[in-house]
Design an enzyme around this catalytic site. Structure first.
Site, PDB file in Angstrom:
ATOM      1  N   ASP A  41       0.832  -1.207   0.000  1.00 20.35           N
ATOM      2  CA  ASP A  41       0.000   0.000   0.000  1.00 20.35           C
ATOM      3  C   ASP A  41       0.864   1.252   0.000  1.00 20.35           C
ATOM      4  OD1 ASP A  41       0.922  -0.465   2.604  1.00 20.35           O
ATOM      5  OD2 ASP A  41      -1.041  -1.027   3.358  1.00 20.35           O
TER       6      ASP A  41
ATOM      7  N   ASN B 219      -7.916  -2.552  14.287  1.00 26.50           N
ATOM      8  CA  ASN B 219      -9.309  -2.794  13.880  1.00 26.50           C
ATOM      9  C   ASN B 219      -9.442  -3.969  12.924  1.00 26.50           C
ATOM     10  OD1 ASN B 219      -8.304  -1.823  11.487  1.00 26.50           O
ATOM     11  ND2 ASN B 219      -9.561   0.016  11.400  1.00 26.50           N
TER      12      ASN B 219
ATOM     13  N   HIS C 200      -7.657  -4.460  10.110  1.00 26.89           N
ATOM     14  CA  HIS C 200      -7.326  -4.264   8.691  1.00 26.89           C
ATOM     15  C   HIS C 200      -6.043  -5.009   8.324  1.00 26.89           C
ATOM     16  CE1 HIS C 200      -4.992  -0.326   9.747  1.00 26.89           C
ATOM     17  NE2 HIS C 200      -4.102  -1.232   9.443  1.00 26.89           N
TER      18      HIS C 200
ATOM     19  N   GLU D  66      -9.756  -1.416   5.266  1.00 29.17           N
ATOM     20  CA  GLU D  66     -10.415  -1.112   6.533  1.00 29.17           C
ATOM     21  C   GLU D  66     -11.685  -1.968   6.665  1.00 29.17           C
ATOM     22  OE1 GLU D  66      -8.726   0.402   8.613  1.00 29.17           O
ATOM     23  OE2 GLU D  66      -8.262   2.496   8.172  1.00 29.17           O
TER      24      GLU D  66
HETATM   25  C1  F6R Z   1       1.277  -1.353   6.210  1.00 26.66           C
HETATM   26  C2  F6R Z   1      -0.006  -2.032   6.285  1.00 26.66           C
HETATM   27  C3  F6R Z   1      -0.828  -2.032   7.527  1.00 26.66           C
HETATM   28  C4  F6R Z   1      -0.014  -2.311   8.781  1.00 26.66           C
HETATM   29  C5  F6R Z   1      -0.920  -2.250  10.007  1.00 26.66           C
HETATM   30  C6  F6R Z   1      -0.147  -2.510  11.291  1.00 26.66           C
HETATM   31  O1  F6R Z   1       1.872  -1.543   4.943  1.00 26.66           O
HETATM   32  O2  F6R Z   1      -0.412  -2.584   5.322  1.00 26.66           O
HETATM   33  O3  F6R Z   1      -1.840  -3.006   7.418  1.00 26.66           O
HETATM   34  O4  F6R Z   1       0.578  -3.573   8.683  1.00 26.66           O
HETATM   35  O5  F6R Z   1      -1.512  -0.992  10.080  1.00 26.66           O
HETATM   36  O6  F6R Z   1       0.775  -1.490  11.475  1.00 26.66           O
HETATM   37  P1  F6R Z   1       1.933  -1.625  12.558  1.00 26.66           P
HETATM   38  O7  F6R Z   1       2.757  -2.777  12.155  1.00 26.66           O
HETATM   39  O8  F6R Z   1       2.689  -0.329  12.464  1.00 26.66           O
HETATM   40  O9  F6R Z   1       1.265  -1.830  13.858  1.00 26.66           O
END
Ligand code: F6R
Length: 260
Positions: A67, A136, A138, A143
């Site tokens: 992403d 949450n 995702h 989301e």
């Molecule tokens: C990032 C991504 C997100 C993160 C998620 C957890 O490329 O795709 O899904 O993996 O927000 O973020 P962290 O690891 O910072 O807790």
């Protein structure tokens, strides 16, 4: 789905690095799907260490980010292109031309999303797709409410995700509202999904994704449909798993030649 519960985040990083290293040594020009955020960092550090100290070569590997924020210039330190180069690929023998991500600076993000989806179809399949998980539920930036068969597209971040990611920016308001993310259907085309999480803040999301119902309300539950999904979590992130004892038992009795 295989759930691997390990004592510490460092242990998780080593196992995730083992899985990625096996894909790199076992494939011809393999494609790795990379995540950003905090969760994969220990695995990336371990891969950099193995490259530096043990000669693990990534020559020919192609990488695709999950992403990207919309609206950040590519050289912004928090654009995911910059992050993945800084934390991983620039420290390995990967050609920079083989490091891919959605173009968040494209004049039309909708076009950029379609182009990235096509690129993934042309260059795939991804051998191993690394995933973190949001509080949450995702994965990528799909989301809650994301279609389980979605493809790469523009999404609007929830306020919770913007708050969670504010730690990477000078001011909370600097976190972009929009992202381009691989969809859940895009992610599912990868041959092996590896989700990693640590810490108590992820425990509820991990339990919902692994043991809750298959539902767009918890995008990580899409892993339940995948033929080869591995969830690597530390004890804190595993704290709300009802079948934790069974997962530990399974790990302890893995066949010697049974890979992750
Ligand atoms: C990032 C991504 C997100 C993160 C998620 C957890 O490329 O795709 O899904 O993996 O927000 O973020 P962290 O690891 O910072 O807790």
């Amino acid at each position: 789905m295989e759930v691997v519960i390990l004592p510490t985040p460092e242990d998780c990083g080593r196992v995730v690095a083992d899985i990625l290293a096996a894909a790199v040594t076992g494939g011809d020009r393999p494609v790795l799907g990379l995540a950003t955020g905090s969760s994969p960092l220990l695995a990336y550090r371990e891969l950099v260490r193995r490259h530096r100290d043990e000669g693990l070569s990534f020559a020919g590997v192609r990488t695709f980010n999950l992403d990207e924020y919309v609206g950040l210039p590519p050289d912004h330190p928090e654009s995911y292109r910059s992050v993945i180069r800084r934390e991983l690929t620039s420290q390995l023998d990967i050609d920079d031309a083989d490091v891919h991500g959605p173009d968040g600076a494209h004049p039309d993000p909708l076009v950029a999303a379609r182009e990235y989806e096509q690129r993934l179809r042309d260059d795939g399949p991804v051998a191993v797709q690394l995933l973190g998980i949001g509080a949450n539920g995702h994965i990528g930036f799909n989301e809650p409410g994301s279609s389980l068969t979605s493809v790469t597209r523009v999404k609007t971040l929830t306020e919770q995700t913007r708050r969670d990611n504010a730690r990477f920016f000078d001011r909370p308001d600097d976190v972009p509202r929009h992202v381009i993310t691989q969809g859940l259907g895009t992610i599912a085309r990868a041959e092996h999904l590896v989700l990693t999480a640590s810490g108590p803040g992820k425990a509820a999301a991990v339990a919902a994704g692994v043991e809750g119902p298959l539902t767009a309300s918890c995008p990580a539950s899409a892993l339940q449909l995948h033929p080869h999904a591995t969830v690597v979590v530390d004890e804190a992130a595993a704290a709300r798993l009802e079948r934790a004892d069974y997962y530990r038992y399974t790990l302890a009795h893995k066949l010697p030649h049974q890979p992750f």
